[in-house]
Enzyme design. Structure first.
Site, PDB file in Angstrom:
ATOM      1  N   TYR A 142      62.760  57.519  13.980  1.00  0.00           N
ATOM      2  CA  TYR A 142      62.679  56.545  15.046  1.00  0.00           C
ATOM      3  C   TYR A 142      63.503  56.906  16.318  1.00  0.00           C
ATOM      4  O   TYR A 142      63.174  56.078  17.323  1.00  0.00           O
ATOM      5  CB  TYR A 142      63.592  55.374  14.278  1.00  0.00           C
ATOM      6  CG  TYR A 142      62.765  54.525  13.615  1.00  0.00           C
ATOM      7  CD1 TYR A 142      62.117  54.895  12.227  1.00  0.00           C
ATOM      8  CD2 TYR A 142      62.859  53.100  13.627  1.00  0.00           C
ATOM      9  CE1 TYR A 142      61.407  54.272  11.486  1.00  0.00           C
ATOM     10  CE2 TYR A 142      62.010  52.354  12.905  1.00  0.00           C
ATOM     11  CZ  TYR A 142      61.317  52.654  11.692  1.00  0.00           C
ATOM     12  OH  TYR A 142      60.621  51.761  11.260  1.00  0.00           O
ATOM     13  N   LYS A 189      61.877  64.138   0.763  1.00  0.00           N
ATOM     14  CA  LYS A 189      60.580  64.843   0.603  1.00  0.00           C
ATOM     15  C   LYS A 189      61.050  66.422   0.877  1.00  0.00           C
ATOM     16  O   LYS A 189      60.553  67.063   1.793  1.00  0.00           O
ATOM     17  CB  LYS A 189      59.557  64.414   1.598  1.00  0.00           C
ATOM     18  CG  LYS A 189      58.155  65.112   1.730  1.00  0.00           C
ATOM     19  CD  LYS A 189      57.452  64.323   0.532  1.00  0.00           C
ATOM     20  CE  LYS A 189      56.050  65.089   0.408  1.00  0.00           C
ATOM     21  NZ  LYS A 189      55.378  64.764  -0.774  1.00  0.00           N
ATOM     22  N   ASP A 221      57.118  60.137  -2.286  1.00  0.00           N
ATOM     23  CA  ASP A 221      55.598  59.717  -2.775  1.00  0.00           C
ATOM     24  C   ASP A 221      55.808  59.170  -4.347  1.00  0.00           C
ATOM     25  O   ASP A 221      55.050  58.320  -4.568  1.00  0.00           O
ATOM     26  CB  ASP A 221      54.709  60.867  -2.672  1.00  0.00           C
ATOM     27  CG  ASP A 221      55.238  62.063  -3.145  1.00  0.00           C
ATOM     28  OD1 ASP A 221      56.342  62.233  -3.374  1.00  0.00           O
ATOM     29  OD2 ASP A 221      54.283  63.110  -2.827  1.00  0.00           O
ATOM     30  N   ASP A 245      62.135  52.360   5.611  1.00  0.00           N
ATOM     31  CA  ASP A 245      61.173  51.168   6.214  1.00  0.00           C
ATOM     32  C   ASP A 245      60.035  50.875   5.330  1.00  0.00           C
ATOM     33  O   ASP A 245      59.834  49.683   5.034  1.00  0.00           O
ATOM     34  CB  ASP A 245      60.854  51.392   7.551  1.00  0.00           C
ATOM     35  CG  ASP A 245      59.933  50.411   8.270  1.00  0.00           C
ATOM     36  OD1 ASP A 245      60.414  49.329   8.329  1.00  0.00           O
ATOM     37  OD2 ASP A 245      59.017  50.703   8.776  1.00  0.00           O
ATOM     38  N   ASP A 249      59.743  47.469   2.332  1.00  0.00           N
ATOM     39  CA  ASP A 249      58.485  46.348   2.361  1.00  0.00           C
ATOM     40  C   ASP A 249      57.826  46.445   1.044  1.00  0.00           C
ATOM     41  O   ASP A 249      57.326  45.462   0.560  1.00  0.00           O
ATOM     42  CB  ASP A 249      57.343  46.838   3.443  1.00  0.00           C
ATOM     43  CG  ASP A 249      57.834  46.047   4.677  1.00  0.00           C
ATOM     44  OD1 ASP A 249      58.839  45.639   4.968  1.00  0.00           O
ATOM     45  OD2 ASP A 249      56.786  45.775   5.494  1.00  0.00           O
TER      46      ASP A 249
END
Ligand code: IPM
Ligand code: MN
Length: 353
Positions: A142, A189, A221, A245, A249
């Site tokens: 970001y 990751k 994942d 983020d 959601d």
């Protein structure tokens, strides 16, 4: 006690849901003899329209001087379809996070007994889910260097983390885990990304300081999959900005509606409380948006920023009661049942605190 709260309603449904949170907070303040001084300030598209920038200096000063910030939402569709817009409302949110040093975003996901069947996921999978994401909020891709090369034909965004940034976020994760079931999951990751290897190495080195906490390391994942398969197996999860983020959601689906989940952003200066849903432009001005995520964010503010546990519990109890009685907006209303308006839900809560 007296509290000064910066009120950043923002865009879209922000002002409508904030209105209800203010009503409920004022009623709680009255009931428990507190005084709240609200200081409204501009942020987002409405700030761009008014003064040309999405997070004006004046707004920052108001936030810095406040005991807490209550925030609605930002974003406007006129910017979404225009990738060339020189200023975007979202930049205001990012600047606010950076300038207030809000490096940890606390996003709980839990279920409400009366709403289990609202989730698209099966009851037996989600019953009893109670997990918290700690999303790193002021670093990573970001905020990394970004740009265009080759006359615009190539674009890049870079992800950078320092050990210190990982440590301060992980410290909050370990501390939170100690107050809960002492289970911490580090989401990364590390099989591919160097920043993830730094995360993993840093968290591993901190384990010895928290011998009671059981730490697991999982790839993002795999977490995306297990989160909806066995949400019950998680308690505290720590992760970097973009992974957090996306996963938060996804996690909101477990609770049955995005309109329910509150969040807190904490760090170096004033803490900020906001619903995790966005500005929901299609519903703007219709008085149909669910105000509960914002009202529950206000409850988090009473609890965490002011240490007012009974006040927070009173808000949560009223919210639970409204859900049981079906005093809910259209996102939660049962088929064929009346959907209440945003302001009706707030009024009902005030009358039933
Ligand atoms: C959130 C939002 C923001 C983010 C956007 C609006 C910049 O999606 O708070 O999760 O990506 O952090
Ligand atoms: Mn998001």
């Amino acid at each position: 006690m007296k509290y000064t709260i910066a009120l950043l309603a923002g865009d879209g449904i922000g002002p409508e849901v904030i209105n209800e949170a203010v009503k409920v907070s004022d009623a709680i303040a009255k009931k428990f003899n507190h005084e709240i001084n609200w200081t409204p300030a501009l942020t987002g598209a409405c700030a761009i329209d008014a003064v040309g920038v999405p997070y004006p200096d004046e707004t920052h000063e108001i936030c810095m001087a406040a005991d807490a910030v209550l925030f609605g939402a930002i974003g406007h569709p006129k910017y979404d379809n225009d990738p060339s817009a020189p200023v975007r409302p979202e930049q205001g949110l990012l600047l606010m996070r950076k300038k207030l040093g809000l490096f940890a975003n606390v996003r709980p996901t839990f279920t409400f007994p009366s709403l289990i069947d609202n989730s698209p996921l099966k009851r037996e999978r989600i019953e009893g889910t109670d997990l918290v994401f700690l999303r790193e909020l002021t670093g990573g891709i970001y905020f990394g260097e970004k740009g265009r090369l080759d006359g615009g034909e190539t674009a890049f965004d870079t992800c950078t983390y320092t050990r210190a940034e990982v440590q301060r976020l992980a410290k909050k994760g370990f501390e939170l885990a100690m107050t809960r079931t002492k289970k911490l999951c580090c989401v990364d990751k590390a099989n591919v990304l160097e920043t993830s290897r730094l995360w993993r190495e840093t968290v591993q080195a901190m384990e010895k300081d928290y011998p009671e906490v059981t730490v697991s390391y999982e790839f993002v994942d795999a977490v995306a999959m297990r989160l909806v398969q066995w949400p019950n197996s998680y308690d505290v999860l720590i992760t970097e900005n973009l992974f957090g983020d996306i996963l938060t959601d996804e996690a909101s689906v477990i609770s049955g509606s995005m309109g329910l989940m509150p969040s807190a952003s904490v760090g170096e200066h004033t803490s900020l409380y906001e619903p995790i849903h966005g500005s929901y432009p299609q519903a703007t001005g219709l008085n149909i948006a669910n105000p509960l995520a914002t009202i529950l964010s206000a409850a988090m503010m009473f609890e965490d920023a002011f240490g007012l546990h009974e006040e927070a519990a009173t808000i949560r109890a009223a919210v639970n009661k409204s859900l049981e009685k079906g005093i809910v907006t259209e996102d939660l209303a049962a088929k064929g049942a009346t959907a209440y308006k945003t302001s009706d839900v707030g009024d009902w809560l005030v009358a039933n605190l």
